[in-house]
Design a protein around this motif. Sequence first.
Motif, short mmCIF file in Angstrom:
data_model
loop_
_atom_site.label_atom_id
_atom_site.label_comp_id
_atom_site.label_asym_id
_atom_site.label_seq_id
_atom_site.Cartn_x
_atom_site.Cartn_y
_atom_site.Cartn_z
N GLU A 3 14.23 11.60 -0.36
CA GLU A 3 12.99 11.13 -0.95
C GLU A 3 13.25 9.94 -1.88
O GLU A 3 12.51 8.97 -1.88
CB GLU A 3 12.32 12.27 -1.71
N ASN A 4 14.32 10.00 -2.67
CA ASN A 4 14.70 8.90 -3.56
C ASN A 4 15.03 7.64 -2.76
O ASN A 4 14.63 6.54 -3.13
CB ASN A 4 15.90 9.29 -4.41
N LYS A 5 15.76 7.81 -1.66
CA LYS A 5 16.12 6.67 -0.82
C LYS A 5 14.86 6.05 -0.21
O LYS A 5 14.71 4.83 -0.22
CB LYS A 5 17.07 7.12 0.29
N ASN A 6 13.97 6.88 0.30
CA ASN A 6 12.72 6.38 0.87
C ASN A 6 11.86 5.68 -0.19
O ASN A 6 11.23 4.67 0.10
CB ASN A 6 11.93 7.51 1.52
N TYR A 7 11.85 6.23 -1.38
CA TYR A 7 11.11 5.61 -2.48
C TYR A 7 11.64 4.21 -2.76
O TYR A 7 10.87 3.26 -2.87
CB TYR A 7 11.20 6.49 -3.73
N ARG A 8 12.95 4.07 -2.85
CA ARG A 8 13.55 2.75 -3.10
C ARG A 8 13.26 1.79 -1.95
O ARG A 8 12.96 0.62 -2.16
CB ARG A 8 15.06 2.88 -3.31
N LEU A 10 10.71 1.88 0.06
CA LEU A 10 9.29 1.51 -0.01
C LEU A 10 9.05 0.44 -1.06
O LEU A 10 8.38 -0.56 -0.81
CB LEU A 10 8.43 2.74 -0.30
N VAL A 11 9.63 0.63 -2.22
CA VAL A 11 9.48 -0.36 -3.30
C VAL A 11 10.03 -1.72 -2.86
O VAL A 11 9.38 -2.76 -3.05
CB VAL A 11 10.17 0.13 -4.60
N LYS A 44 -0.55 3.53 -3.57
CA LYS A 44 -0.76 4.89 -4.09
C LYS A 44 -0.63 5.92 -2.97
O LYS A 44 0.07 6.93 -3.12
CB LYS A 44 -2.15 4.97 -4.74
N LEU A 47 3.05 6.22 -1.89
CA LEU A 47 3.87 6.96 -2.85
C LEU A 47 3.61 8.47 -2.77
O LEU A 47 4.53 9.27 -2.89
CB LEU A 47 3.63 6.45 -4.27
N ILE A 50 5.29 9.67 0.70
CA ILE A 50 6.61 9.13 1.04
C ILE A 50 7.51 10.21 1.66
O ILE A 50 8.40 9.91 2.47
CB ILE A 50 7.29 8.49 -0.19
N LYS A 51 7.26 11.46 1.36
CA LYS A 51 8.07 12.56 1.90
C LYS A 51 7.92 12.68 3.42
O LYS A 51 8.80 13.21 4.08
CB LYS A 51 7.64 13.88 1.26
#
Length: 165
Positions: A3-8, A10-11, A44, A47, A50-51
């Motif tokens: 999830e952290n990797k996908n978040y980064r 996406l950003v 929004k 985010l 993102i999972k």
Amino acid sequence: MKENKNYRLLVNCVTEHKEDFYRLAYSYVKNKEDALDIIQESIKKALISIKKVKEPNTIKSWFYKIVIHTAINFLRKQKKLILSDDQQLDFLSSGKEDSYADMDLHNDLDELPIQYKTVIILRFFEDLKINEIAEIIETNSNTVKTRLYTALKRLRIKITEEEII
């Protein structure tokens, strides 16, 4: 961890391609503030969900899909009320340059059914490949090609009719 990797990712994707996403939203709503609202709402939504991204290399097309759906939903809510922003009105009223060809093209695009308009925008304005468009609109490549051909044919007929008049 994923999830952290996908978040980064996406950003980074939104940051690197912000102009593309804005242009896409603007092509639907023709208003600066509304396009920015669509991008904000899309971020929004992305985010929050993102999972759900299983393949990190599909984040860009996944976010394109979110922007398109958000723009279409916005148009449905607005009942196709088209407003021009102040900059566009100032430019058009200045008389410095004729932009009728572009206005006609955009007006003709707006008259196309949304499925054809989406394919035209993604192919020619966003310069995406057929298989990328198919992934974004969740259909196969042959359907994208058919819609593209039909949309171009409709635009050609519409433009030809306008030239005769």
